[in-house]
Design an enzyme around this catalytic site. Structure first.
Site, PDB file in Angstrom:
ATOM      1  N   HIS A  13       1.103  -0.906   0.310  1.00 40.38           N
ATOM      2  CA  HIS A  13       0.281   0.004   0.053  1.00 40.38           C
ATOM      3  C   HIS A  13       1.073   1.493   0.405  1.00 40.38           C
ATOM      4  O   HIS A  13       1.996   0.988   0.570  1.00 40.38           O
ATOM      5  CB  HIS A  13      -0.875  -0.192   1.435  1.00 40.38           C
ATOM      6  CG  HIS A  13      -1.699   0.322   1.011  1.00 40.38           C
ATOM      7  ND1 HIS A  13      -1.993   2.129   0.707  1.00 40.38           N
ATOM      8  CD2 HIS A  13      -3.594   0.989   0.879  1.00 40.38           C
ATOM      9  CE1 HIS A  13      -2.987   3.000   1.002  1.00 40.38           C
ATOM     10  NE2 HIS A  13      -4.538   2.246   0.850  1.00 40.38           N
TER      11      HIS A  13
ATOM     12  N   ASP B 191      -7.600  -5.730   0.025  1.00 37.39           N
ATOM     13  CA  ASP B 191      -8.360  -6.322  -1.202  1.00 37.39           C
ATOM     14  C   ASP B 191      -7.886  -8.141  -0.663  1.00 37.39           C
ATOM     15  O   ASP B 191      -8.277  -8.519  -1.445  1.00 37.39           O
ATOM     16  CB  ASP B 191      -7.885  -5.472  -2.486  1.00 37.39           C
ATOM     17  CG  ASP B 191      -8.135  -4.629  -2.380  1.00 37.39           C
ATOM     18  OD1 ASP B 191      -7.109  -3.325  -3.097  1.00 37.39           O
ATOM     19  OD2 ASP B 191      -9.910  -4.936  -2.742  1.00 37.39           O
TER      20      ASP B 191
HETATM   21  C1  SDX Z   1      -6.106  -0.078  -2.526  1.00 34.41           C
HETATM   22  O1  SDX Z   1      -4.327   4.836  -1.664  1.00 34.41           O
HETATM   23  C2  SDX Z   1      -5.340   3.607  -1.309  1.00 34.41           C
HETATM   24  O2  SDX Z   1      -5.599   4.174  -0.413  1.00 34.41           O
HETATM   25  C3  SDX Z   1      -5.437   2.294  -2.197  1.00 34.41           C
HETATM   26  C4  SDX Z   1      -6.847   1.850  -1.597  1.00 34.41           C
HETATM   27  C5  SDX Z   1      -8.344   2.478  -1.038  1.00 34.41           C
HETATM   28  O3  SDX Z   1      -8.946   1.832   0.457  1.00 34.41           O
HETATM   29  O4  SDX Z   1      -8.620   3.513  -1.604  1.00 34.41           O
HETATM   30  O5  SDX Z   1      -6.900   1.500   0.075  1.00 34.41           O
HETATM   31  C6  SDX Z   1      -7.123   0.616  -1.514  1.00 34.41           C
HETATM   32  O6  SDX Z   1      -5.668  -0.064  -3.665  1.00 34.41           O
HETATM   33  C7  SDX Z   1      -5.548  -1.305  -2.087  1.00 34.41           C
HETATM   34  C8  SDX Z   1      -4.257  -1.780  -3.609  1.00 34.41           C
HETATM   35  C9  SDX Z   1      -4.596  -2.705  -3.846  1.00 34.41           C
HETATM   36  N1  SDX Z   1      -3.823  -3.312  -4.531  1.00 34.41           N
HETATM   37  C10 SDX Z   1      -2.820  -4.451  -5.133  1.00 34.41           C
HETATM   38  O7  SDX Z   1      -3.089  -4.788  -4.222  1.00 34.41           O
HETATM   39  C11 SDX Z   1      -2.101  -4.986  -6.016  1.00 34.41           C
HETATM   40  C12 SDX Z   1      -0.604  -5.138  -5.041  1.00 34.41           C
HETATM   41  N2  SDX Z   1      -0.460  -4.212  -4.936  1.00 34.41           N
HETATM   42  C13 SDX Z   1       0.874  -2.698  -5.641  1.00 34.41           C
HETATM   43  O8  SDX Z   1       1.016  -3.414  -6.752  1.00 34.41           O
HETATM   44  C14 SDX Z   1       1.318  -2.367  -4.864  1.00 34.41           C
HETATM   45  O9  SDX Z   1       1.660  -2.748  -3.686  1.00 34.41           O
HETATM   46  C15 SDX Z   1       0.575  -0.449  -4.215  1.00 34.41           C
HETATM   47  C16 SDX Z   1       0.583  -0.094  -5.811  1.00 34.41           C
HETATM   48  C17 SDX Z   1      -0.625  -0.804  -4.057  1.00 34.41           C
HETATM   49  C18 SDX Z   1       1.353   0.554  -4.188  1.00 34.41           C
HETATM   50  O10 SDX Z   1       3.021   0.570  -4.505  1.00 34.41           O
HETATM   51  P1  SDX Z   1       3.333   2.337  -3.981  1.00 34.41           P
HETATM   52  O11 SDX Z   1       3.069   2.411  -3.278  1.00 34.41           O
HETATM   53  O12 SDX Z   1       3.815   2.434  -5.920  1.00 34.41           O
HETATM   54  O13 SDX Z   1       4.982   1.001  -4.086  1.00 34.41           O
HETATM   55  P2  SDX Z   1       6.055   0.412  -4.983  1.00 34.41           P
HETATM   56  O14 SDX Z   1       4.828  -0.073  -6.830  1.00 34.41           O
HETATM   57  O15 SDX Z   1       6.784   1.882  -5.538  1.00 34.41           O
HETATM   58  O16 SDX Z   1       6.358  -0.349  -4.165  1.00 34.41           O
HETATM   59  C19 SDX Z   1       7.969  -0.526  -3.051  1.00 34.41           C
HETATM   60  C20 SDX Z   1       8.112  -2.068  -3.313  1.00 34.41           C
HETATM   61  C21 SDX Z   1       8.999  -2.346  -5.064  1.00 34.41           C
HETATM   62  O17 SDX Z   1       9.162  -3.141  -5.080  1.00 34.41           O
HETATM   63  P3  SDX Z   1      11.645  -2.375  -4.767  1.00 34.41           P
HETATM   64  O18 SDX Z   1      11.277  -1.660  -6.503  1.00 34.41           O
HETATM   65  O19 SDX Z   1      11.694  -1.936  -4.062  1.00 34.41           O
HETATM   66  O20 SDX Z   1      12.303  -3.684  -5.351  1.00 34.41           O
HETATM   67  O21 SDX Z   1       7.948  -3.226  -3.221  1.00 34.41           O
HETATM   68  C22 SDX Z   1       7.130  -3.945  -4.762  1.00 34.41           C
HETATM   69  C23 SDX Z   1       7.748  -3.843  -5.348  1.00 34.41           C
HETATM   70  O22 SDX Z   1       8.010  -4.104  -6.525  1.00 34.41           O
HETATM   71  N3  SDX Z   1       6.205  -4.477  -3.725  1.00 34.41           N
HETATM   72  C24 SDX Z   1       5.722  -5.561  -4.175  1.00 34.41           C
HETATM   73  C25 SDX Z   1       4.247  -5.972  -3.782  1.00 34.41           C
HETATM   74  N4  SDX Z   1       3.393  -4.109  -4.265  1.00 34.41           N
HETATM   75  C26 SDX Z   1       5.041  -3.238  -3.816  1.00 34.41           C
HETATM   76  N5  SDX Z   1       6.134  -6.265  -4.532  1.00 34.41           N
HETATM   77  C27 SDX Z   1       5.281  -7.432  -4.629  1.00 34.41           C
HETATM   78  N6  SDX Z   1       3.912  -7.866  -4.488  1.00 34.41           N
HETATM   79  C28 SDX Z   1       3.268  -6.661  -3.831  1.00 34.41           C
HETATM   80  N7  SDX Z   1       2.149  -6.715  -4.180  1.00 34.41           N
END
Ligand code: SDX
Length: 437
Positions: free
Chosen positions: A309, A367
């Protein structure tokens, strides 16, 4: 002059003083509204990682503590003690309703649940196998074509009427999209039922027999609505604010939010998460989890859906409440051994102990468990995000109304760091011979 300022020293030695603003709780902000005028420079923050886009008094998240407050009240207390419609009243008005206001609000909403009959003809224009979110995006946008008497966003009465219509009609629209997809007759809303009970009736009732609302399912669904009601300036809420800032009508702005929520990185994650859990189950279940975790570490494009998140760097409090709801619903179904739930719990345990996830502060979000509960309630996977949209409609409206009511609001218009070609003139030789002169 603000009591606290930051001073920017530019390359030429000149200084820019920027005020620091503090809210009631949470990080302070540097007010950069005069930065460009005083420095000729913009801030640069793709994804708005460090940018506050507005002032708000609606929802507050403490990502480090894993705390979520709606108008100051912890989500755990609201989910346990209030109905979704009472939470809607709170988000819209700033205070919880008293008994009279609560029953008046419920009565108002329940008497606006029907949609204009002409919308059914619009609905019938879709393919039966269209994704429900495609249908919902269309239907919500189409509301501005049917409810002309409440489309002036700058009119407080219009905002109130359209808010009630949207909260009341979203469950009907989601149920219509579902019934249309499965080829069953539409079920008109029943005003005597609760918000969640009425939705279950419109989804699973048929003209052939009486439908009895299961109170455990009704309570679980009402709680799910509450858990998804609002969440600060997430992608879809920011979309609604930006769209509404042009002065467009409330239905169009909410339709933009529905479209944004559909994405798998946002509200579409519940559907993606359940598909991920199903895939793990088909490939061996718990025994396949280590292989899947390795695939995530080796390929950035593979995400553990339902994890991570932008704000929470601790456990999403909604995920805990959703897990608890899982136990309640699966117990009612006498299927605590649901394979998806078993895999989800094992996956959570393994991930939370794995350095890759610990280092990146990746925890379950709202989720991760919601899909398991919705599936147990009989909701098809493709409709999960529609339930999220139904729930989040009140948050979008509250945030939109807050923006419009702020006398300082302006149309949103971000700037850019331009990296393209500077001005250049066309060379005579480059003008195509057959160009129209
Ligand atoms: C919702 O914003 C809100 O409040 C949204 C929400 C709401 O109520 O409105 O809470 C609802 O959208 C919840 C989130 C649902 N999405 C998912 O579950 C999809 C999986 N999650 C990821 O796509 C991700 O965690 C995000 C999009 C939710 C957040 O991404 P960020 O903050 O942009 O973080 P990032 O992508 O920069 O990740 C940081 C690191 C990265 O690795 P490095 O480049 O540092 O090596 O963490 C890794 C990412 O690759 N990473 C994950 C991951 N999420 C981040 N790796 C594996 N699995 C994941 N789920």
């Amino acid at each position: 002059m603000s009591e606290e300022n930051v001073i920017l020293v530019l390359a030429d030695g000149s200084k820019v003083t920027l005020p620091v603003l503090g809210g009631s709780v949470g990080p302070k902000v540097i007010d950069v509204r005069k930065l460009y005028a005083q420095s000729g420079m913009f801030t640069f923050d793709p994804g708005f990682m460090s940018t506050a886009s507005c002032k708000s008094a609606i929802t507050y998240i403490d990502g480090d503590q894993g705390e979520l407050l709606y108008r100051g009240y912890p989500i755990e207390q609201l989910a346990e003690k209030c109905s979704y419609l009472d939470v809607c009243y709170l988000l819209l008005n700033g205070e919880l309703p008293d008994t009279t206001s609560s029953s008046q609000f419920k009565n108002l909403v329940s008497h606006h649940t029907m949609v204009n009959e002409q919308m059914l003809f619009f609905l019938r224009g879709f393919r039966r196998d269209a994704h429900p979110m495609a249908v919902l995006t269309g239907l919500v946008g189409a509301m501005s074509a049917f409810y002309h008497d409440s489309i002036d966003i700058n009119n407080a009465e219009h905002r109130h009427v359209s808010a009630i219509r949207l909260i009341a009609k979203m469950p009907t629209l989601v149920a219509l999209a579902y019934k249309y997809g499965v080829g069953q007759p539409f079920m008109y809303p029943k005003n005597h039922l609760s918000h969640a009970g009425n939705f279950l009736y419109m989804m699973f009732g048929t003209p052939c027999e009486d439908y009895i609302v299961n109170p455990v399912f009704e309570k679980a669904l009402d709680r799910i609505f509450t858990l998804h009601a609002d969440h600060e300036q997430n992608a879809s809420t920011s979309t609604v604010r930006l769209c509404g800032s042009s002065g467009t009508n409330p239905f169009a702005a909410i339709a933009a939010g529905v479209a944004c929520l559909w994405g798998p990185a946002h509200g579409g994650a519940n559907e993606a998460c359940l598909n991920m859990l199903n895939d793990i189950c088909q490939k061996g279940g718990v025994s396949y989890i280590p292989t899947f975790i390795n695939a995530i570490k080796e390929n950035k494009d593979v995400k553990l859906m339902g994890f991570g998140h932008r704000v929470y760097k601790n456990y999403d409090p909604r995920a805990r409440l959703m897990q608890q709801t899982c136990y309640e619903v699966l117990a009612q179904l006498d299927s605590q051994s649901d394979p998806l739930f078993q895999v989800a719990q094992a996956l959570e345990k393994i991930a939370l102990e794995d350095e890759y996830f610990i280092k990146r502060k990746l925890y379950p979000n709202v989720d991760f468990y919601s899909g398991i509960v919705l599936r147990a309630l009989g909701i098809p996977t493709k409709l999960f995000t529609g339930i999220f949209a139904l729930s989040r409609t009140v948050g979008w409206i509250a945030q939109l109304n807050e923006m419009i009511s702020d006398e300082d609001y302006k149309i949103g218009r971000p700037r850019q760091l331009f990296v393209g070609s500077p001005r250049r003139d066309m060379d005579e030789l480059q003008i195509p011979e057959n160009a129209v002169h």
